[in-house]
Design an enzyme around this catalytic site. Structure first.
Site, PDB file in Angstrom:
ATOM      1  N   LYS A 174       0.884  -1.176   0.000  1.00 44.12           N
ATOM      2  CA  LYS A 174       0.000   0.000   0.000  1.00 44.12           C
ATOM      3  C   LYS A 174       0.920   1.224   0.000  1.00 44.12           C
ATOM      4  O   LYS A 174       1.432   1.639   1.034  1.00 44.12           O
ATOM      5  CB  LYS A 174      -0.885  -0.021   1.248  1.00 44.12           C
ATOM      6  CG  LYS A 174      -2.230   0.691   1.095  1.00 44.12           C
ATOM      7  CD  LYS A 174      -2.156   2.130   0.639  1.00 44.12           C
ATOM      8  CE  LYS A 174      -1.940   3.093   1.785  1.00 44.12           C
ATOM      9  NZ  LYS A 174      -1.830   4.510   1.334  1.00 44.12           N
ATOM     10  N   THR A 229       5.563   8.404  13.644  1.00 45.06           N
ATOM     11  CA  THR A 229       5.471   7.700  14.925  1.00 45.06           C
ATOM     12  C   THR A 229       4.013   7.422  15.278  1.00 45.06           C
ATOM     13  O   THR A 229       3.672   6.329  15.737  1.00 45.06           O
ATOM     14  CB  THR A 229       6.119   8.574  16.027  1.00 45.06           C
ATOM     15  OG1 THR A 229       7.404   8.967  15.559  1.00 45.06           O
ATOM     16  CG2 THR A 229       6.287   7.820  17.315  1.00 45.06           C
ATOM     17  N   GLU A 249       9.702   1.562  10.997  1.00 44.71           N
ATOM     18  CA  GLU A 249      10.791   2.522  10.745  1.00 44.71           C
ATOM     19  C   GLU A 249      10.143   3.898  10.771  1.00 44.71           C
ATOM     20  O   GLU A 249       9.419   4.273   9.864  1.00 44.71           O
ATOM     21  CB  GLU A 249      11.425   2.194   9.386  1.00 44.71           C
ATOM     22  CG  GLU A 249      12.817   2.752   9.252  1.00 44.71           C
ATOM     23  CD  GLU A 249      12.809   4.190   8.809  1.00 44.71           C
ATOM     24  OE1 GLU A 249      12.651   5.061   9.690  1.00 44.71           O
ATOM     25  OE2 GLU A 249      12.937   4.428   7.607  1.00 44.71           O
ATOM     26  N   CYS A 283      14.010  10.179   6.596  1.00 49.59           N
ATOM     27  CA  CYS A 283      13.895   9.694   7.983  1.00 49.59           C
ATOM     28  C   CYS A 283      15.211   9.859   8.723  1.00 49.59           C
ATOM     29  O   CYS A 283      15.244  10.163   9.904  1.00 49.59           O
ATOM     30  CB  CYS A 283      13.443   8.250   8.007  1.00 49.59           C
ATOM     31  SG  CYS A 283      14.378   7.178   6.915  1.00 49.59           S
ATOM     32  N   GLU A 382      10.514  15.824  14.791  1.00 46.40           N
ATOM     33  CA  GLU A 382      10.923  15.610  13.404  1.00 46.40           C
ATOM     34  C   GLU A 382      10.207  16.658  12.548  1.00 46.40           C
ATOM     35  O   GLU A 382       8.976  16.727  12.560  1.00 46.40           O
ATOM     36  CB  GLU A 382      10.528  14.200  12.956  1.00 46.40           C
ATOM     37  CG  GLU A 382      11.035  13.878  11.577  1.00 46.40           C
ATOM     38  CD  GLU A 382      10.764  12.436  11.171  1.00 46.40           C
ATOM     39  OE1 GLU A 382       9.596  12.000  11.241  1.00 46.40           O
ATOM     40  OE2 GLU A 382      11.719  11.747  10.793  1.00 46.40           O
TER      41      GLU A 382
HETATM   42  P1  NDP Z   1       2.032   8.670   7.822  1.00 49.95           P
HETATM   43  O1  NDP Z   1       2.780   7.893   8.830  1.00 49.95           O
HETATM   44  O2  NDP Z   1       0.612   8.957   8.134  1.00 49.95           O
HETATM   45  O3  NDP Z   1       2.086   7.915   6.411  1.00 49.95           O
HETATM   46  C1  NDP Z   1       2.989   6.874   6.108  1.00 49.95           C
HETATM   47  C2  NDP Z   1       2.271   5.750   5.399  1.00 49.95           C
HETATM   48  O4  NDP Z   1       1.262   5.213   6.249  1.00 49.95           O
HETATM   49  C3  NDP Z   1       1.538   6.189   4.132  1.00 49.95           C
HETATM   50  O5  NDP Z   1       1.579   5.149   3.185  1.00 49.95           O
HETATM   51  C4  NDP Z   1       0.119   6.372   4.626  1.00 49.95           C
HETATM   52  O6  NDP Z   1      -0.824   6.313   3.595  1.00 49.95           O
HETATM   53  C5  NDP Z   1       0.006   5.211   5.590  1.00 49.95           C
HETATM   54  N1  NDP Z   1      -1.047   5.328   6.585  1.00 49.95           N
HETATM   55  C6  NDP Z   1      -1.620   6.465   7.084  1.00 49.95           C
HETATM   56  N2  NDP Z   1      -2.541   6.143   8.024  1.00 49.95           N
HETATM   57  C7  NDP Z   1      -2.574   4.799   8.117  1.00 49.95           C
HETATM   58  C8  NDP Z   1      -3.316   3.872   8.907  1.00 49.95           C
HETATM   59  N3  NDP Z   1      -4.224   4.263   9.794  1.00 49.95           N
HETATM   60  N4  NDP Z   1      -3.058   2.560   8.751  1.00 49.95           N
HETATM   61  C9  NDP Z   1      -2.131   2.133   7.883  1.00 49.95           C
HETATM   62  N5  NDP Z   1      -1.413   2.960   7.096  1.00 49.95           N
HETATM   63  C10 NDP Z   1      -1.626   4.273   7.214  1.00 49.95           C
HETATM   64  O7  NDP Z   1       2.856   9.974   7.558  1.00 49.95           O
HETATM   65  P2  NDP Z   1       2.405  11.343   6.848  1.00 49.95           P
HETATM   66  O8  NDP Z   1       2.428  11.154   5.388  1.00 49.95           O
HETATM   67  O9  NDP Z   1       1.130  11.848   7.428  1.00 49.95           O
HETATM   68  O10 NDP Z   1       3.614  12.303   7.290  1.00 49.95           O
HETATM   69  C11 NDP Z   1       3.614  12.880   8.593  1.00 49.95           C
HETATM   70  C12 NDP Z   1       5.009  12.846   9.188  1.00 49.95           C
HETATM   71  O11 NDP Z   1       5.454  11.504   9.284  1.00 49.95           O
HETATM   72  C13 NDP Z   1       6.087  13.553   8.401  1.00 49.95           C
HETATM   73  O12 NDP Z   1       6.093  14.925   8.658  1.00 49.95           O
HETATM   74  C14 NDP Z   1       7.330  12.872   8.925  1.00 49.95           C
HETATM   75  O13 NDP Z   1       7.702  13.458  10.139  1.00 49.95           O
HETATM   76  C15 NDP Z   1       6.876  11.443   9.189  1.00 49.95           C
HETATM   77  N6  NDP Z   1       7.247  10.529   8.076  1.00 49.95           N
HETATM   78  C16 NDP Z   1       8.331   9.721   8.281  1.00 49.95           C
HETATM   79  C17 NDP Z   1       8.773   8.897   7.259  1.00 49.95           C
HETATM   80  C18 NDP Z   1       9.963   8.015   7.434  1.00 49.95           C
HETATM   81  O14 NDP Z   1      10.685   7.779   6.461  1.00 49.95           O
HETATM   82  N7  NDP Z   1      10.185   7.453   8.594  1.00 49.95           N
HETATM   83  C19 NDP Z   1       8.120   8.893   5.946  1.00 49.95           C
HETATM   84  C20 NDP Z   1       6.959   9.755   5.841  1.00 49.95           C
HETATM   85  C21 NDP Z   1       6.572  10.543   6.892  1.00 49.95           C
HETATM   86  P3  NDP Z   1      -1.420   7.704   3.003  1.00 49.95           P
HETATM   87  O15 NDP Z   1      -0.256   8.610   2.786  1.00 49.95           O
HETATM   88  O16 NDP Z   1      -2.076   7.278   1.763  1.00 49.95           O
HETATM   89  O17 NDP Z   1      -2.348   8.229   4.065  1.00 49.95           O
END
Ligand code: NDP
Length: 480
Positions: A174, A229, A249, A283, A382
């Site tokens: 996904k 997180t 991660e 990240c 972050e």
């Molecule tokens: P999210 O953690 O919400 O998104 C990461 C992934 O999780 C996306 O594929 C998202 O899908 C999916 N997701 C969202 N909600 C759910 C759920 N309830 N169950 C399962 N999967 C879900 O991050 P954001 O895009 O909202 O970004 C917010 C912050 O997260 C950033 O500012 C950054 O700090 C951090 N982040 C960290 C990353 C890393 O590499 N560790 C990568 C991205 C973000 P969809 O986007 O379609 O909602």
């Protein structure tokens, strides 16, 4: 674009789509399927069927060596389509073409690495009581779910899906709704490379719908999540309800420690790249700069000059940075910066916007803050933008306390010529990777990567990731 399930494009069962926005302009240029629980169910069923009830299905029955050959063919196909994939990714996520090309190379390299590893993954024979032969075997979990964020879609696809397929799992991916195009194209390339139907399935849609359904699906045997997180916590809770193993991660607030004896000519460009790469949406971004007090002003002077020259603009121009990925991320970074300035924090330098950067695009110039109090949210949270916070330290003990002083623990960089200090500090830092006199932004394909505390758990990359995508079974044979 539709889902890619069982090696075929599939319309979303709910008939709905989500617009795909170009972050350079904020305008829509396509649409992806809005996945539902029913679509996830279909993808999980396709994955399960490919494995077969007794690992005798079209994918489950493939030998380790043959799996490796398929991964290698896919790696070659990725390289052959490098330009197409890089352009697609740059348009979809706003990352510069240079970064997108590097992502394609990393993806190809992950599959190459795991192709070679597929038939080297084995158990052990164990000494036990007389009359016994005891062996461990490494078996795939079965169906693995992969939730991929928008910052490095192809790299994260490479390191989680590559390892999972090499170990013999069937995958349901996904991708983030803001970065699904490359994953969909990779599904097609995998089918063309010869992966049987169901080995790799891509379902697009919102995290709260398709993502949550994947986490809750009773027939998913392992989950791999990269993202925030807060969402990671929700994913782990859903997994815990049905005792499903999960790898998390979750990013970080990674420090770079610069001691007075550091080689600054080597350090400065690396420090800048570690926060500017992918516009800070990394990240493992080196987002906190800790400098020994006697060198603090010198380091800042050199950074100010470099920061002022950094330019954000359209990805195709090959500048230092493109736009941030979406409006939500742009507003999030903007809010943190506004709060920091309202709190009186000092901006030491600010980069520039290219004249061709559209006003409706999500462009954020690089910003360097100095003398940031270690407990301020800017030094604790972050940001996921091109924002570096600098602060001085007095001695080694102070440096380590500051470095370990956030909820995160992913990566750290240490700049010193003193060999004994290098080792002392490396052992004292609470994180998953330490770079001495370099900073790898996540490190190489071969190097295990992952965090502690709020940065998550489990390891990606290298052989460790392969182990994580297997279950160890012990078979004790009594022969007397
Ligand atoms: P999210 O953690 O919400 O998104 C990461 C992934 O999780 C996306 O594929 C998202 O899908 C999916 N997701 C969202 N909600 C759910 C759920 N309830 N169950 C399962 N999967 C879900 O991050 P954001 O895009 O909202 O970004 C917010 C912050 O997260 C950033 O500012 C950054 O700090 C951090 N982040 C960290 C990353 C890393 O590499 N560790 C990568 C991205 C973000 P969809 O986007 O379609 O909602």
């Amino acid at each position: 674009m539709q889902h890619f399930i069982g090696n075929a494009r599939q319309h979303p069962s709910g008939g709905q789509h989500i617009p795909v926005l170009d972050p350079s302009t904020g305008e829509a240029f396509g649409q992806i399927a809005r996945g539902s629980a029913a679509d996830i169910d279909q993808a999980v069923a396709a994955a399960r069927a490919s494995l077969g009830e007794r690992y005798d299905g079209p994918w489950g029955g493939v030998s380790a060596a043959a799996r490796g050959r398929l991964l290698q063919r896919f790696s070659v196909a990725v390289t052959a389509h490098a330009d197409e994939l890089a352009q697609l990714e740059a348009r979809d996520t706003g990352k510069s073409l240079k970064t997108a090309r590097a992502d394609v190379s990393a993806l190809a390299r992950y599959f190459e690495f795991y192709a070679g590893a597929a038939d080297k993954l084995h158990g052990q024979t164990l000494p036990y009581e007389p009359g016994y032969l005891v062996a461990t075997v490494r078996e795939p979990h079965g169906v693995t779910g992969h939730i991929i964020p928008w910052n490095y879609p192809m790299q994260i696809f490479g390191r989680t899906v590559g390892a999972a397929l090499a170990a013999g799992n069937a995958c349901v991916v996904k991708p983030a709704e803001d970065a699904s195009l490359s994953s969909l194209r990779l599904g097609e390339l995998a089918a063309e490379a010869g992966f049987p139907a169901g080995a790799l399935n891509i379902v697009t849609g919102y995290g709260a719908e398709a993502g949550a359904s994947l986490c809750e699906h009773p027939d998913v045997d392992h989950l791999s999540f990269t993202g925030s997180t807060a969402t990671g916590q929700r994913v782990a809770e859903a997994a815990a309800r049905r005792h499903c193993p999960v790898t998390l991660e979750l990013g970080g607030k990674s420090p770079q420690l610069v001691f007075a004896d550091a080689d600054l000519d080597a350090a400065i460009p690396v420090i800048i790249n570690a926060i500017v790469q992918n516009a800070g949406q990394t990240c493992s971004a080196g987002s906190r700069l800790l400098v020994e007090r006697s060198l603090y002003e010198t380091v800042l002077e050199r950074l100010v000059e470099r920061f002022q020259a950094l330019v954000a603009g359209p990805p195709a121009l090959g500048l230092d940075m493109g736009p941030l990925v979406n409006r939500k991320q742009f507003d999030h970074v903007g809010r943190l910066l506004a709060q920091a300035q309202a709190d009186g924090l000092r901006v030491a330098a600010r980069g520039q916007l290219h004249p061709q950067a559209a006003s409706a695009g999500f462009y954020q110039p690089a910003v360097l803050f100095r003398d940031v109090p270690s407990q301020h949210p800017l030094a604790q949270q972050e940001i996921f933008g091109p924002v570096l916070v600098a602060m001085p330290f007095d001695d080694e003990t102070h440096a380590v306390r500051l470095a370990n002083g956030t909820a995160y623990g992913l990566v750290a960089g240490v700049w010193t010529r003193d060999g004994a200090r290098q080792l002392r500090i490396a052992r004292a830092l609470r994180c998953g990777q330490v770079f001495i006199n370099n900073y790898g932004a996540g490190g190489g394909v071969e190097l295990p990567f992952g965090g502690v505390r709020s940065s998550g758990y489990g390891r990606e990359k290298g052989f460790e990731a392969l182990y994580g995508f297997t279950v160890l079974k012990t078979i004790a044979i009594r022969h007397q």
